[in-house]
Design an enzyme around this catalytic site. Structure first.
Site, PDB file in Angstrom:
ATOM      1  N   HIS A 483       9.299  35.158 -71.222  1.00  0.00           N
ATOM      2  CA  HIS A 483       9.766  34.349 -70.091  1.00  0.00           C
ATOM      3  C   HIS A 483      10.591  33.161 -70.580  1.00  0.00           C
ATOM      4  O   HIS A 483      11.710  32.928 -70.113  1.00  0.00           O
ATOM      5  CB  HIS A 483       8.568  33.853 -69.275  1.00  0.00           C
ATOM      6  CG  HIS A 483       8.955  32.989 -68.118  1.00  0.00           C
ATOM      7  ND1 HIS A 483       9.091  33.478 -66.837  1.00  0.00           N
ATOM      8  CD2 HIS A 483       9.250  31.663 -68.041  1.00  0.00           C
ATOM      9  CE1 HIS A 483       9.451  32.492 -66.025  1.00  0.00           C
ATOM     10  NE2 HIS A 483       9.556  31.376 -66.738  1.00  0.00           N
ATOM     11  N   GLU A 484      10.031  32.414 -71.530  1.00  0.00           N
ATOM     12  CA  GLU A 484      10.731  31.215 -71.991  1.00  0.00           C
ATOM     13  C   GLU A 484      12.002  31.560 -72.760  1.00  0.00           C
ATOM     14  O   GLU A 484      13.010  30.855 -72.644  1.00  0.00           O
ATOM     15  CB  GLU A 484       9.799  30.341 -72.843  1.00  0.00           C
ATOM     16  CG  GLU A 484       8.585  29.796 -72.097  1.00  0.00           C
ATOM     17  CD  GLU A 484       8.930  29.039 -70.816  1.00  0.00           C
ATOM     18  OE1 GLU A 484      10.086  28.579 -70.669  1.00  0.00           O
ATOM     19  OE2 GLU A 484       8.051  28.920 -69.947  1.00  0.00           O
ATOM     20  N   HIS A 487      14.879  31.991 -70.441  1.00  0.00           N
ATOM     21  CA  HIS A 487      15.629  30.755 -70.173  1.00  0.00           C
ATOM     22  C   HIS A 487      16.558  30.446 -71.341  1.00  0.00           C
ATOM     23  O   HIS A 487      17.707  30.024 -71.152  1.00  0.00           O
ATOM     24  CB  HIS A 487      14.666  29.586 -69.975  1.00  0.00           C
ATOM     25  CG  HIS A 487      13.901  29.615 -68.689  1.00  0.00           C
ATOM     26  ND1 HIS A 487      14.504  29.754 -67.461  1.00  0.00           N
ATOM     27  CD2 HIS A 487      12.563  29.501 -68.445  1.00  0.00           C
ATOM     28  CE1 HIS A 487      13.575  29.721 -66.508  1.00  0.00           C
ATOM     29  NE2 HIS A 487      12.394  29.580 -67.084  1.00  0.00           N
ATOM     30  N   HIS A 490      19.629  32.560 -71.307  1.00  0.00           N
ATOM     31  CA  HIS A 490      20.504  32.065 -70.236  1.00  0.00           C
ATOM     32  C   HIS A 490      21.340  30.894 -70.754  1.00  0.00           C
ATOM     33  O   HIS A 490      22.560  30.807 -70.515  1.00  0.00           O
ATOM     34  CB  HIS A 490      19.641  31.637 -69.044  1.00  0.00           C
ATOM     35  CG  HIS A 490      20.371  31.579 -67.735  1.00  0.00           C
ATOM     36  ND1 HIS A 490      19.718  31.385 -66.541  1.00  0.00           N
ATOM     37  CD2 HIS A 490      21.677  31.679 -67.423  1.00  0.00           C
ATOM     38  CE1 HIS A 490      20.598  31.379 -65.545  1.00  0.00           C
ATOM     39  NE2 HIS A 490      21.803  31.548 -66.065  1.00  0.00           N
ATOM     40  N   GLU A 512      14.494  30.738 -62.142  1.00  0.00           N
ATOM     41  CA  GLU A 512      13.427  31.497 -62.790  1.00  0.00           C
ATOM     42  C   GLU A 512      13.704  33.004 -62.821  1.00  0.00           C
ATOM     43  O   GLU A 512      13.076  33.737 -63.589  1.00  0.00           O
ATOM     44  CB  GLU A 512      12.088  31.255 -62.082  1.00  0.00           C
ATOM     45  CG  GLU A 512      11.586  29.823 -62.141  1.00  0.00           C
ATOM     46  CD  GLU A 512      11.290  29.341 -63.552  1.00  0.00           C
ATOM     47  OE1 GLU A 512      10.970  30.185 -64.417  1.00  0.00           O
ATOM     48  OE2 GLU A 512      11.387  28.124 -63.794  1.00  0.00           O
ATOM     49  N   TYR A 656       9.311  29.865 -57.834  1.00  0.00           N
ATOM     50  CA  TYR A 656       8.727  30.859 -58.745  1.00  0.00           C
ATOM     51  C   TYR A 656       8.491  32.181 -58.024  1.00  0.00           C
ATOM     52  O   TYR A 656       8.700  33.254 -58.588  1.00  0.00           O
ATOM     53  CB  TYR A 656       7.419  30.331 -59.344  1.00  0.00           C
ATOM     54  CG  TYR A 656       7.619  29.421 -60.526  1.00  0.00           C
ATOM     55  CD1 TYR A 656       7.848  29.941 -61.799  1.00  0.00           C
ATOM     56  CD2 TYR A 656       7.594  28.043 -60.379  1.00  0.00           C
ATOM     57  CE1 TYR A 656       8.040  29.108 -62.883  1.00  0.00           C
ATOM     58  CE2 TYR A 656       7.782  27.196 -61.464  1.00  0.00           C
ATOM     59  CZ  TYR A 656       8.005  27.737 -62.710  1.00  0.00           C
ATOM     60  OH  TYR A 656       8.214  26.912 -63.786  1.00  0.00           O
TER      61      TYR A 656
END
Length: 722
Positions: A483-484, A487, A490, A512, A656
């Protein structure tokens, strides 16, 4: 040693050599330069001569340059081990925030921006978006309010809210509380954890110190057999930052006052206006509908978990304590884990043996390389020295534990440089306590037409390695890592003209979606297999320690067995309703405190009671209130630990769940059949990620999907009817 073509990035990595004195001096220098830019615009430009090039562009270029230093200046407070450096970072951030408020309320600059907008000259799309966003920002900063007491009060509120945010997060970062327990009280908690805890002296002789940091907290709530211990830990954790209680209350009251000064009905209306949802009603309807659909499933899940609890207490001869008719907040992680083990043969400890942090990261980066056409090259040893201006490689990281990678396009994408990725993965005193991606330097095109490349950091808190075991990840921690890094990707692949729109600088109810989509790779058998490697294969020392601790005589398979993968996959939606009801509690609490019907209502609101009562009503889990004849809802202050609602997700936590609609639609529509489809991965990279916030987010989704997004996949994935 890195391959030759990757040895010399066209841009050196940032330095982390700040001192308390330099942070303040650099901040003042940045502010002075920006103020001069703004003053020059006003002095040199008349209403007749005002254009995008002489009004908007100078500030945009200055923003670009400021972003190269300001993010790092503020970053020290989240990661530095030096209290004085953290304090200076906090002070510097306040100076920057105060200047930002001052800049956003300069009427002389706004008047020129307004003239440029009204001239309606033809601009390149990203420049047009910048002009419109800048104009709207001035309005939202109070310049639509006539000069006088109201506007002055608005500015005063903005400054105080900035102070509150900084103090609130500082309190969370520097929280160092915990509880003393005997090893016997921690029966069931993994021995590796218990033996690693600080040993007590004097009156605490024979006890160990359990902190509220994730690597201590979560295993205790999952494995401690003593319900009273779990209860003590849970309640203490909810009260670990009670100095934030009045700060949270002050923040929501001030936000409401500020929104009403601007002419909005409440803060939620103000915040959501420029998001994808557009109105609080659309958010409230979405959350209410989801709650209606999830509530029956949550009730059934609790019934099953309560049966498991009764059975467990009976087997242990503990069923006569009167609590077996309640399913408590501190029961959930324990019995959720027990159900997964008993009904689905899910042994998280066994699974974690196949996910050593180092090899999991290696496998994860290989997946992203293949999907997005990237190459991650770790920089260590002499390579660090060569990339440091001083010749000292330690200058390009902020702590010895930090890993740094140069990131490049692969052959198919042209071998160009992409940026720098940092991994800071273990807890330490004073460090940010959750998992997050921090942008360190934004990407943009400078005034000479040359690209500046980004630098981004993953800051997590996984268990530290020991002499006998490396850091081992539970499956949910693997998901967190993906998940992190979602980011982070991105940030890295973004290609915008202005730093204002770089990477994750999108609306909050979309930001998110890209990272949530990449979580799906953690639920795909082939990817789980490729990520895994049993830790006993990493070194002879680990191999010997494995045999010693497990008593096994036969060496385990190197990759995770298919039966363990099956047990992971089969549990994806086990107790899913309860998980999403928990998210709904956060989202609905957030909306409730930010959309009161009157200012008087928010001033009278008992926020603590609201937080706990809503949690009980929505999640359907019992708290200490059911053990109190007065039904007291003031036993804990969870809102005081809720950094999201002070740090930018105010009236936005719904994002979220909202963005999950988009992430699920993208995955099911494009990647479900073949998650490693590099052609689609590159199309996604160039169509969605590369654009950052430079284009309307709904347009990005429609460009990628070839249609408007749908909720169908979201509800199908949750197993509930549309």
């Amino acid at each position: 040693m890195a391959p030759e073509k990757y040895r010399k990035p066209p841009q050196l990595p940032p330095k982390f050599t700040g001192t308390p004195e330099s942070l303040i001096a650099d901040t003042k220098r940045l502010i002075d330069r920006s103020r001069r830019v703004q003053d020059t615009i006003v002095q040199d430009v008349t209403p007749e001569t005002a254009t995008f090039e002489n009004v908007i562009l100078p500030s945009a270029l200055d923003d670009n340059e400021m972003s190269l230093e300001s993010h790092i200046i503020g970053f020290y407070q989240a990661v530095s081990t030096d209290q004085k450096l953290r304090d200076a970072s906090t002070e510097a951030e306040k100076l920057l925030d105060d200047f930002s408020i001052e800049s956003g309320m300069r009427e002389d600059v706004f008047n020129l921006v307004n003239i440029v907008l009204n001239k309606k000259n033809k601009l390149e799309p990203e420049s047009q978006r910048l002009l419109e966003k800048d104009h709207k920002s001035f309005i939202r900063n109070g310049l639509g309010v006539p000069a006088g007491p109201k506007r002055d009060r608005f500015k005063e509120i903005k400054k105080r809210l900035s102070e509150i945010q900084i103090i609130f997060q500082k309190n969370l970062n520097e929280e160092n509380g915990g509880l003393w327990f005997t090893p016997e009280e921690l029966d069931g908690v993994p021995e590796d954890l218990v033996t690693s805890l600080k040993k007590g002296e004097g009156e605490n002789e024979g006890k160990v110190w359990l902190t509220f940091k994730y690597p201590d907290l979560f295993p205790t709530l999952k494995y401690a057999n003593n319900a009273e211990v779990r209860k003590r830990v849970f309640i203490a954790n909810e009260n670990k930052c009670n100095q934030n209680v009045p700060l949270f209350r002050e923040a929501v009251i001030l936000r409401d006052e500020a929104a009403r000064i601007l002419g909005y009905s409440n803060h939620a209306e103000f915040k959501i206006e420029d998001k994808m949802a557009k109105t609080p009603k659309s958010v409230d309807d979405f959350l209410a509908d989801l709650r209606t659909r999830l509530a029956p499933g949550g009730k059934k899940e609790i019934e099953k978990l309560l049966e498991l609890k009764k059975q467990d207490l009976k087997e242990r001869g503990l069923s006569d304590d009167g609590t077996d008719t309640h399913y408590f907040l501190w029961d959930h992680r324990y019995y959720d884990r027990l159900m997964l083990e008993k009904d689905f043969s899910l042994d998280q400890q066994k699974i974690s043996e196949y996910f050593p942090l180092s090899t999991t990261i290696e496998g994860m980066l290989e997946i992203f390389q293949e999907i997005f056409g990237l190459a991650f090259i770790e920089i260590g040893g002499k390579d660090r020295d060569e990339l440091s201006e001083s010749g000292n490689g330690s200058d390009i990281v902020w702590h010895e534990d930090v890993q740094v990678f140069s990131v490049w396009d692969d052959d198919s994408e042209g071998n160009g440089f992409v940026g720098y990725l940092y991994l800071d993965l273990f807890p330490r005193e004073g460090k940010y306590g959750h998992a997050a991606n921090f942008n360190l330097q934004l990407g943009f095109i400078d005034e000479n037409g040359k690209r500046r490349y980004p630098a981004t950091a993953l800051v997590c808190n996984f268990s530290k390695p020991t002499p006998k075991k490396p850091s081992l990840l539970k499956h949910d921690e693997v998901v967190t890592l993906f998940h992190e890094l979602g980011h982070g990707i991105h940030d890295l692949v973004s290609r915008t003209t202005y730093s204002r729109f770089h990477g994750t600088n999108t609306v909050r109810d979309f930001v998110e979606a890209p990272s949530q989509m990449l979580e799906n790779w953690c639920w795909t058998p082939s990817q789980l297999r490729s990520l895994s490697r049993h830790y006993s294969y990493l070194s002879s020392e680990y191999e010997a320690a494995y045999y010693e601790s497990s008593g096994e005589k036969k060496k385990p398979s190197e990759s995770i067995p298919y039966e363990l993968i099956s047990s992971i996959i089969s549990t994806k939606h086990v107790n899913d309703a309860l998980f999403n009801l928990r998210q709904l509690h956060f989202g609905m609490f957030d909306m409730t405190v930010h959309e009161p019907s009157s200012h008087d209502d928010i001033q009278k609101l008992d926020i603590t009671s609201l937080y706990n009562r809503l949690r009980h009503e929505i999640s359907q889990l019992d708290g200490p209130e059911v053990l109190d004849s007065k039904n007291d809802w003031t036993w804990g202050n969870g809102q005081a630990t809720f950094g999201h609602l002070i740090g930018g997700y105010d009236a936005g936590y719904y994002g979220y769940l909202y963005s999950q609609v988009y992430s699920t639609d993208m995955f099911y529509s494009v990647f479900k059949e073949n998650p490693m489809n590099g052609m689609e991965g590159r199309r996604y990279r160039h169509t969605v990620l590369e654009k950052g916030g430079s284009k309307d987010e709904m347009s990005l989704l429609e460009d990628f999907l070839g249609r408007k997004p749908s909720t169908e996949a979201f509800y199908k994935d949750l197993g509930i009817s549309k």
